[in-house]
Design an enzyme around this catalytic site. Structure first.
Site, short mmCIF file in Angstrom:
data_model
loop_
_atom_site.label_atom_id
_atom_site.label_comp_id
_atom_site.label_asym_id
_atom_site.label_seq_id
_atom_site.Cartn_x
_atom_site.Cartn_y
_atom_site.Cartn_z
N GLY A 14 0.88 -1.05 -0.10
CA GLY A 14 0.27 0.29 -0.18
C GLY A 14 0.89 1.35 0.19
O GLY A 14 1.88 1.22 0.95
N ARG A 75 0.95 -4.77 -6.28
CA ARG A 75 1.40 -6.34 -4.87
C ARG A 75 1.70 -7.20 -6.18
O ARG A 75 1.35 -7.53 -7.29
CB ARG A 75 0.10 -6.22 -4.59
CG ARG A 75 -0.47 -5.07 -3.65
CD ARG A 75 -1.28 -5.36 -2.89
NE ARG A 75 -1.12 -5.11 -0.83
CZ ARG A 75 -1.75 -3.89 -0.82
NH1 ARG A 75 -2.03 -2.96 -2.28
NH2 ARG A 75 -1.58 -2.88 -0.13
N ASP A 106 3.71 -4.29 6.26
CA ASP A 106 4.31 -5.72 7.08
C ASP A 106 3.81 -7.04 5.90
O ASP A 106 5.20 -7.59 5.72
CB ASP A 106 2.74 -6.15 7.41
CG ASP A 106 3.32 -7.60 8.88
OD1 ASP A 106 3.72 -6.89 9.81
OD2 ASP A 106 1.34 -8.57 8.42
N THR A 129 3.71 2.76 5.81
CA THR A 129 2.18 2.39 6.00
C THR A 129 1.35 3.37 6.27
O THR A 129 1.69 3.89 7.02
CB THR A 129 1.92 1.03 6.13
OG1 THR A 129 0.50 0.51 6.74
CG2 THR A 129 2.90 0.98 7.28
N ASP A 131 -0.77 3.04 8.28
CA ASP A 131 -1.56 2.10 9.80
C ASP A 131 -0.76 2.31 10.71
O ASP A 131 -1.79 2.21 11.44
CB ASP A 131 -2.38 0.74 8.97
CG ASP A 131 -2.76 0.67 7.32
OD1 ASP A 131 -3.84 1.65 7.02
OD2 ASP A 131 -3.02 -0.28 6.64
N ASP A 133 0.69 -0.04 11.92
CA ASP A 133 0.71 -1.30 12.32
C ASP A 133 2.58 -1.60 12.67
O ASP A 133 1.83 -2.88 12.44
CB ASP A 133 -0.54 -2.09 11.82
CG ASP A 133 -0.02 -2.10 10.40
OD1 ASP A 133 0.76 -1.65 9.93
OD2 ASP A 133 -0.97 -2.61 9.77
N ARG A 175 -7.03 -1.94 8.90
CA ARG A 175 -6.68 -3.30 8.15
C ARG A 175 -6.00 -3.48 9.24
O ARG A 175 -5.24 -3.51 9.79
CB ARG A 175 -5.43 -3.07 7.62
CG ARG A 175 -5.10 -4.38 6.08
CD ARG A 175 -4.19 -4.56 5.04
NE ARG A 175 -2.64 -4.08 6.09
CZ ARG A 175 -1.74 -4.32 5.32
NH1 ARG A 175 -1.82 -4.72 4.38
NH2 ARG A 175 -0.78 -4.09 5.92
P1 ADP Z 1 2.01 -4.05 2.90
O1 ADP Z 1 3.32 -3.79 2.55
O2 ADP Z 1 1.63 -3.18 2.44
O3 ADP Z 1 1.59 -4.53 3.92
P2 ADP Z 1 1.51 -6.78 1.30
O4 ADP Z 1 0.63 -7.47 2.20
O5 ADP Z 1 -0.09 -6.45 0.12
O6 ADP Z 1 1.01 -5.08 1.26
O7 ADP Z 1 2.49 -6.85 0.37
C1 ADP Z 1 3.18 -6.67 -0.51
C2 ADP Z 1 3.80 -7.81 -1.14
O8 ADP Z 1 5.13 -8.13 -0.38
C3 ADP Z 1 3.14 -8.42 -1.57
O9 ADP Z 1 2.29 -8.09 -2.61
C4 ADP Z 1 4.06 -9.71 -1.99
O10 ADP Z 1 4.90 -9.36 -3.63
C5 ADP Z 1 5.02 -9.60 -1.07
N1 ADP Z 1 4.22 -10.51 -0.08
C6 ADP Z 1 4.07 -10.67 0.95
N2 ADP Z 1 4.14 -11.26 1.91
C7 ADP Z 1 5.15 -12.44 1.18
C8 ADP Z 1 5.23 -13.27 1.87
N3 ADP Z 1 4.95 -13.83 2.78
N4 ADP Z 1 6.28 -14.04 1.30
C9 ADP Z 1 6.83 -13.42 -0.41
N5 ADP Z 1 6.47 -12.02 -0.37
C10 ADP Z 1 6.06 -11.60 0.61
#
Ligand code: ADP
Length: 326
Positions: A14, A75, A106, A129, A131, A133, A175
């Site tokens: 995000g 993503r 996260d 982020t 959030d 969080d 979130r």
């Molecule tokens: P944020 O970083 O805002 O929490 P996301 O949860 O959508 O956003 O995670 C962003 C990107 O990080 C995902 O699209 C993916 O490419 C990578 N990612 C997230 N979780 C994993 C995981 N368990 N293993 C590998 N890559 C991950």
């Protein structure tokens, strides 16, 4: 650290206001310390597809005040697979990138942690982020700007809520974390916040109504954290319609406008400080840590801690909101 000559930087997940200020800080600080910098586009996707470009100081000119991220964000499902991460590693090596700085939430830091373990790549995370969080840092890049956006919006909603003597539920992002809702409520003078952290403890709507919110007021605003746990603002509006039909109720969902806008001074300074500290960490041979600020000091938090632990809501803030909304 002599072995590291070139760093790659990406923004992932995000978007948050202040990510550009962080990109600028990482880039300039790296160049200042004699490192080469490569910008990786669209988060991990650009690492998998090789969308990578060298960044000079002027590539980050005039962006400190801009919301969003000039590197774009995305993503990336492929990065979730071992094959995708192998491609990412091969592209990284082909570009002579020795270490990565990842700005994201996260999920992005979880990806960084897995990638770092699999390929022994030094990764440094910056908490980006709205959030707030992430455990191990007092605030995250974008949070303060989003809070200010919320209070601007709620100030406006208050005008119409008062004129019509209505009860408004205003849904904010978060979130599954209540920081934006709780502090947004305190800062805008809202009557209550409904946050996921307390959902199992009490019926927050019932408590709010039973506290007699209409005693001294002709309008009421309740900030609701968007979350599957709370059910969101619509859920509470429906409940009021059914359980307390005497109230004239409305809903406003602030949505993506909370992600935009020029970052506040707080977020620009936070991003600048964290970005410069990321390069300090690399020069000190740190790896696989998130850079945070705690009690106004830069701290290094291992990814495992930042990701696994939930950041607690401060109970005294809940009491402040309750006491001041009489
Ligand atoms: P944020 O970083 O805002 O929490 P996301 O949860 O959508 O956003 O995670 C962003 C990107 O990080 C995902 O699209 C993916 O490419 C990578 N990612 C997230 N979780 C994993 C995981 N368990 N293993 C590998 N890559 C991950």
């Amino acid at each position: 650290m002599g072995a590291i000559k070139c760093i790659g930087i990406l923004t992932s997940g995000g978007d948050a206001p202040g990510m550009n200020a962080a990109i600028r800080a990482v880039t300039r600080s790296a160049i200042y310390n004699g490192l080469q910098v490569k910008g990786i586009y669209r988060g991990y996707r650009g690492l998998v597809t090789g969308e990578i470009k060298e960044f000079k100081s002027q590539n980050v000119s005039n962006i400190i005040q801009q919301g969003g991220t000039i590197l774009k964000t995305a993503r990336c499902q492929e990065f979730m697979t071992p094959e995708g991460r192998k491609l990412a590693y091969e592209n990284m090596k082909a570009e002579n990138i020795d270490a990565l700085v990842i700005i994201g939430g996260d999920g992005s830091l979880t990806g960084a942690r897995i990638f770092a373990q699999e390929f022994d790549v030094p990764c440094i995370g910056l908490p980006g982020t709205i959030d707030n969080d992430l455990y191990g840092t007092d605030t995250t890049i974008g949070y303060d700007t989003a809070l200010n956006t919320i209070i601007d919006a709620v100030d406006k909603i208050r005008d119409t809520a008062t004129s019509h003597e209505r009860l408004f539920f205003v849904e904010v992002m978060g979130r599954d974390a209540g920081f934006l809702a709780l502090n947004g409520a305190i800062a805008s003078g809202a009557e209550a916040a409904i946050i996921p952290e307390f959902n199992t403890e009490v019926d927050q709507l019932e408590e709010f109504i039973k506290n007699g919110f209409r005693k001294s007021k002709n309008s009421s605003i309740v900030i609701v954290a968007e979350s599957e746990v709370t059910g969101g603002a619509m859920h509470y509006a429906e409940r009021v319609k059914n359980e307390y039909p005497q109230y004239d109720v409305r809903v406003t969902i602030l949505g993506h406008l909370q992600r935009g806008g020029s970052p506040t001074a707080h977020d620009r300074i936070l991003a600048s400080r964290l970005g410069a500290a990321a390069i300090d960490a690399i020069m000190e041979d740190q790896r696989n840590v998130m850079i945070g600020i705690e009690n106004d000091e830069v701290v290094y938090i291992p990814f495992s801690k930042a990701i696994k632990n939930d950041k607690p809501i401060k109970r005294d803030l809940v009491n402040v909101l309750k006491e001041l909304s009489i």
